[in-house]
Each structure stands twice: as C-alpha cells, then as structure tokens.
Design a protein around this motif. Structure first.
Motif, mmCIF file in Angstrom:
data_model
loop_
_atom_site.group_PDB
_atom_site.id
_atom_site.type_symbol
_atom_site.label_atom_id
_atom_site.label_comp_id
_atom_site.label_asym_id
_atom_site.label_seq_id
_atom_site.Cartn_x
_atom_site.Cartn_y
_atom_site.Cartn_z
ATOM 1 N N PHE A 56 0.825 -1.208 0.000
ATOM 2 C CA PHE A 56 0.000 0.000 0.000
ATOM 3 C C PHE A 56 0.856 1.253 0.000
ATOM 4 O O PHE A 56 0.826 2.047 -0.939
ATOM 5 C CB PHE A 56 -0.935 -0.023 1.209
ATOM 6 N N ASN A 57 1.625 1.443 1.059
ATOM 7 C CA ASN A 57 2.414 2.651 1.202
ATOM 8 C C ASN A 57 3.815 2.285 1.694
ATOM 9 O O ASN A 57 3.947 1.449 2.593
ATOM 10 C CB ASN A 57 1.731 3.596 2.194
ATOM 11 N N PRO A 58 4.861 2.889 1.129
ATOM 12 C CA PRO A 58 6.230 2.534 1.532
ATOM 13 C C PRO A 58 6.487 2.667 3.027
ATOM 14 O O PRO A 58 7.287 1.915 3.595
ATOM 15 C CB PRO A 58 7.093 3.515 0.729
ATOM 16 N N ASP A 59 5.824 3.630 3.683
ATOM 17 C CA ASP A 59 6.103 3.874 5.093
ATOM 18 C C ASP A 59 5.815 2.658 5.968
ATOM 19 O O ASP A 59 6.386 2.523 7.054
ATOM 20 C CB ASP A 59 5.287 5.064 5.594
ATOM 21 N N GLU A 60 4.912 1.787 5.528
ATOM 22 C CA GLU A 60 4.615 0.591 6.315
ATOM 23 C C GLU A 60 5.881 -0.219 6.557
ATOM 24 O O GLU A 60 6.067 -0.782 7.647
ATOM 25 C CB GLU A 60 3.575 -0.272 5.588
ATOM 26 N N LEU A 78 18.151 3.086 6.506
ATOM 27 C CA LEU A 78 17.482 4.260 7.061
ATOM 28 C C LEU A 78 17.364 5.308 5.963
ATOM 29 O O LEU A 78 18.368 5.717 5.374
ATOM 30 C CB LEU A 78 18.261 4.831 8.247
ATOM 31 N N THR A 79 16.153 5.737 5.674
ATOM 32 C CA THR A 79 15.923 6.731 4.623
ATOM 33 C C THR A 79 16.383 8.109 5.082
ATOM 34 O O THR A 79 16.742 8.320 6.244
ATOM 35 C CB THR A 79 14.435 6.778 4.243
ATOM 36 N N THR A 408 4.862 -6.816 -5.421
ATOM 37 C CA THR A 408 6.072 -6.339 -4.738
ATOM 38 C C THR A 408 6.232 -6.967 -3.360
ATOM 39 O O THR A 408 7.352 -7.032 -2.836
ATOM 40 C CB THR A 408 6.049 -4.805 -4.625
ATOM 41 N N GLU A 409 5.128 -7.409 -2.765
ATOM 42 C CA GLU A 409 5.220 -8.174 -1.518
ATOM 43 C C GLU A 409 5.658 -9.605 -1.843
ATOM 44 O O GLU A 409 6.542 -10.161 -1.188
ATOM 45 C CB GLU A 409 3.865 -8.201 -0.808
ATOM 46 N N ALA A 435 9.692 0.666 -3.787
ATOM 47 C CA ALA A 435 8.545 -0.036 -4.377
ATOM 48 C C ALA A 435 8.300 -1.392 -3.738
ATOM 49 O O ALA A 435 7.238 -1.986 -3.953
ATOM 50 C CB ALA A 435 8.758 -0.216 -5.886
ATOM 51 N N THR A 436 9.265 -1.877 -2.982
ATOM 52 C CA THR A 436 9.135 -3.182 -2.337
ATOM 53 C C THR A 436 9.549 -3.054 -0.873
ATOM 54 O O THR A 436 10.200 -2.068 -0.485
ATOM 55 C CB THR A 436 10.054 -4.231 -2.997
ATOM 56 N N PRO A 437 9.217 -4.047 -0.045
ATOM 57 C CA PRO A 437 9.864 -4.119 1.276
ATOM 58 C C PRO A 437 11.364 -4.327 1.083
ATOM 59 O O PRO A 437 11.836 -4.531 -0.036
ATOM 60 C CB PRO A 437 9.201 -5.333 1.931
ATOM 61 N N TYR A 438 12.108 -4.345 2.184
ATOM 62 C CA TYR A 438 13.576 -4.432 2.041
ATOM 63 C C TYR A 438 14.136 -5.445 3.043
ATOM 64 O O TYR A 438 13.634 -6.561 3.111
ATOM 65 C CB TYR A 438 14.164 -3.030 2.229
#
Length: 537
Positions: A56-60, A78-79, A408-409, A435-438
């Motif tokens: 949904f949103n990158p911040d998650e 860390l962004t 992306t998940e 665009a994806t988790p990391y």
C-alpha cells in the motif's frame, strides 16, 4: 467560570433508545459483552492481518519495520528522513521489541518475519475496535455500538489499512482510545471516573509523539475541553503541561538514545512539512481532494449513512472533529488517504447510529401499540441496508488486500526464502524507489541496491528513480559502468520491455514472475514484477 454544558442527546423512539445510565455500568473489561466484543475483534483482526498481502504505502515497511530491523539485527536501510531527524524512534522501537522476541526464541525465520508484525499490529487494532464500541455505548447505546462494530469491521479501507504497520494505524487506535476518556466527548449524564481526563491527555500526547500531525486532532479536542470545563487553570497548568511534558520528554529520551544526540523531532517535522512544504516533493493534490475523493473513497458506501447519522444524531462535537481534520489537512499540498485515517472510525460510528435508527423500535399510533407491518418494513429496510453495505465493501476489501499490488510483496517473500537457502548474493532493484519491502522482509545481510529518491536541494532536479523512469535503458547502461554485478535484478514489466537488450547483454534471464496489478495507480500499469538472475548461477 462556565459550568460544563449539558451535552446529553435526547433521542426519540424513531431514532434509538434514550441515554440509559445502566448501559454504562458495563464498561469493565470483565463484563461478558465487552469480553465477547474484544474476542470477536481480536479473532477478526488476526484473520484480517493474514489476509492483507498487498503493498500500500512505503512507510509501512521503510519507516517502521526497516528501522526496527536495523535496531534489532544491526542492518537495514534508514531513509533520508532519519538523517534529518524528522522521524521519532518511538514507533519502530515497538516492532524492534517484537523482532528481539522472535530472535530470542529462534523464530526469526521468513514466515514469522513476514507475518508477525501485522499480527502484532492486529492486537492494537482489536483494542481500537473495542474502544470504538465503548465510545458508541457512551454517546448512544448498546444497539448503536453493535452496528458501529459492524461498520468498523466491514468497511473496506479499515480492513485494508488498520492491521498494517503504519504509524497512522497506531495513531488511529490511540485516537479512539483517548476520545473515549475525554469528558467533553461524553454525554453529561454519563458517569466518568476520576483521572479519566489525565488518561485522555496521556494517550493523546503519545499519539502526537508517534505522529506529530496528530496534534491537529488534539488541538480541536483540547480547545473544546477548555471551553466546557469549569477548572480551566487546573486543566492547563496541572494536567496539560505536566502530562504533555512527561510524555514528550520520555520520547525525547528515546530519540536521544537512538540518534546518539539530542533531536527535537516534532520541531524538525514541523519545519519540513509545514514551514517549508517539504512533503510537496512527493506530489500535491487540489485543496478539496479529501472531500471529493480521498475521504469519500475511504468511507465508500457508508458515506450516505454517515451523513444521515450526523444530521439525525446532532452530535456536532464529533462531526465537527471530522470536518476540522479534513479542513486542516486540506491546507497541505501533499495529501494521502492514511493521513485522515484517525477520523474514519468516527464517520463509521455515525453510520452505525443511522443503521440502529432505521431498524429500531417504532410507535405507530397514539396508544403506543406497535404496528406489525411498520415493524416489518423497518426491519426489511435495515436488512437491505446491511446487505448493501456488506456486498459493496467485502469484495472491495478482499480485492485490495489480497490482489491489487501484491507483486512487490510476493517478490520479496520469494527472495526471502531463497536468501534463507543461501541462493541470493546481491539484489538490484530497477524499480521506482521504495517499491518493495527491504531487509525487514529479506532478513539476510546481503548487498542490496535501490534507486535513490532523496529530495534534492536543487529545485527541479531529477533523482535516480525519476531518471530511470524517464529513460530506463539509458540509465541502466550508464549505471552498469560502475556497478558490482548483482546476482538478481527485480523490475516491473513496464521497464522490462525497455531493458530486454540490456539484460541479455549482461547474461540475465528471467527466473520468476509475480502478478502485481490489473490497473495503474499513479504511473503506468505495473502488471507484473519479474526477477532476473545471471545465467549459470
């Protein structure tokens, strides 16, 4: 000093039952009704968390789990927000604790690392559901509370968002809990325990510590309480200032410990997002977006029921909070659905009120005798309304939570399993940034590289992510001059078509593809996500 105004709502038989003090003796958690409601909500949110499988949103991931992973395991990204000190560690520390527990019991395996954070958040979400039920009891009655829970559990956006590890999700839970304890929100006939307002202030301060923009809600509520309370000086000097100072002071200590230096996160957040409009870098919307698109999409088919409930209940304090929040957030250029998530449960409570009224008791004549035909009509009307809301929201909830933007998940879940088997050496993401988790999903300390999108000091300058989207082949060719060749490349099908020659030149072949979306959201259609690896690996 003004006396607290009589805020009780007088309800006729055509709406719902009158405020009944007996109802509010059932506020103890040991009461069977509340225990049953909580158990239902907890089970529902657990299932909810397992069904949410989309991005949904990158911040998650990037502002919560990624940070928590770095705290717990020593590696993670860390962004730029953390370099500028505009994020508090208070929220990630919660999930860092969870990761530490998993590691202690040797459960930090792919399945648990992927699913337990949302399951953990679902526990908080269940408490939010319970307190929305209790708040509905306090303001209306048990019948309205039950329909409110129906609205809360079936609304598509609440299902889609509340179990995600966004700070907005926890902020929403804290907002509901705090509202329950505020005297200015309760009817005057409702009994309130001593210290209730102190609890309200502490929880509100905690919400602000996690998300400084939560202050928008509490400025409204605080001014309302100040207007209605008799002891204004006591409220400000002996409650607001000491409690606010204590909670925010503890937050500063947490940030001092994690940053290694004194960082005033709320001040940095205010300067970046409000004084310099830094958030506009990620896009802007027209001023009326929340009213005409954002919040209306979130409420969805509950909207007419919510509006009807607002006007019929005449609970202007809470409806005023919705209007206030939407209006203030509308002043900001950068707008997102999740920003106004904390007032969505309130709108759904008004839907619950309206549902309770259309199927509630009715007197058909002056003698007070109930007409069977009238009762049947009202009951049929209620059944149609409930069916309509369920049919329009449940498929939407499932589609958005299980289908739309799941690639992306899925790709990171797959790579996590491959990395656990030792088959992944390094990964390059030729996708828009974040665009994806990391690492929080991969949970393997291998080299990874994504395209940077840190805001530039130079106005109009394109970041790496934008440069790639403008000319994928040209950017990739230039990028490859100085790269350390990765073992895997991840990219969307829309860029894949333009990079066929580049991938073939460097001996990359497709090994896995994942469905992503049926329609575009904010850029070209990203129908699938592909994973490429070097031949012979």
């Amino acid at each position: 000093m003004k006396q607290r105004k009589n805020l009780d709502v007088s309800l006729t038989d055509n709406t719902t039952t009158k405020h009944n003090p007996k109802t509010f003796k059932n506020n103890n958690f040991t009461h069977p009704l509340l225990k049953n409601v909580f158990n239902l909500c907890l089970f529902f949110r657990f299932v909810n968390a397992l069904l949410v499988q989309t991005y949904f949103n990158p911040d998650e991931h990037w502002q919560a789990l990624e940070v928590a992973h770095k705290i717990s395991f020593g590696y993670g990204h860390l962004t730029w927000e953390w370099e500028k000190g505009i994020r508090s560690y208070l929220h990630p520390v919660i999930f860092a604790t969870l990761y530490k527990v998993l590691a202690f019991f040797h459960l930090d395996k792919p399945w648990f690392m992927i699913r337990t954070p949302r399951l953990f958040q679902s526990t908080f979400s269940a408490f939010g559901d319970l307190y929305l039920f209790k708040l509905s009891q306090e303001i209306f009655d048990d019948r309205v509370a039950k329909f409110t829970i129906f609205a809360q559990l079936t609304n598509w956006f609440m299902f889609f968002c509340i179990t995600r590890t966004l700070s907005n999700s926890l902020e929403t839970v804290l907002t509901i809990v705090s509202l329950y304890y505020w005297p200015c929100i309760r009817p005057s006939a409702s009994k309130i325990s001593r210290g209730s307002r102190k609890w309200a202030l502490a929880i509100a301060a905690l919400a602000c510590a996690i998300r400084p923009t939560s202050a928008i809600t509490w400025i409204y509520i605080g001014l309302l309480e100040l207007y209605l309370t008799r002891d204004k000086l006591k409220f400000v000097l002996l409650e607001v200032i000491p409690i606010g100072t204590l909670i925010l002071g503890l937050t500063f200590l947490v940030d001092r410990w994690m940053y290694g230096t004194w960082v005033l996160v709320p001040l940095n957040f205010l300067k970046f997002n409000f004084l310099s409009s830094g958030g506009d870098y990620y896009g802007t919307h027209v001023w009326h977006w929340y009213f005409t698109q954002g919040f209306t999409v979130m409420v969805f088919t509950f909207l007419p029921f919510s509006l009807a409930g607002i006007f019929k209940s005449k609970q202007w304090k809470l409806s005023g909070l919705i209007a206030w929040s939407l209006a203030i957030y509308s002043l900001l250029g950068h707008k997102e659905f999740r920003f106004v998530l904390p007032v969505l449960p309130i709108a759904l409570m008004f839907s619950g009120y309206w549902l309770a009224t259309i199927g509630g008791p009715d007197k058909s004549n002056s003698r007070g005798k109930r007409s069977p035909s009238t009762h049947e009509r009202r009951s049929a009307k209620l059944q149609v309304a409930v069916l309509f809301l369920a049919v329009s929201n449940i498929p939407m909830a499932f589609y958005m939570s299980m289908v739309h933007q799941r690639g992306t998940e899925d790709v990171m879940n797959y790579l996590s399993g491959e990395a656990y088997k030792g088959k992944v050496k390094s990964i390059l993401f030729f996708t828009p940034c974040h665009a994806t988790p990391y690492y929080s999903t991969l949970h393997c300390n291998v080299s990874m590289r994504f395209l940077d999108c840190t805001p530039s000091e130079e106005k109009g300058a394109l970041d790496e992510s934008d440069q790639f989207l403008v000319d994928p082949a040209g950017f990739a060719t230039e990028f490859a001059k100085n790269w350390s060749i990765p073992s895997h490349i991840v990219l969307f099908d829309s860029q894949e078509q333009l990079l066929k020659d580049f991938l073939a030149l460097h001996s990359f072949e497709e090994i896995k593809r994942f469905f992503h979306a049926h329609f575009k959201v904010d850029r070209e259609l990203q129908a699938s996500v592909a994973v490429y690896t070097r031949k012979g690996q």
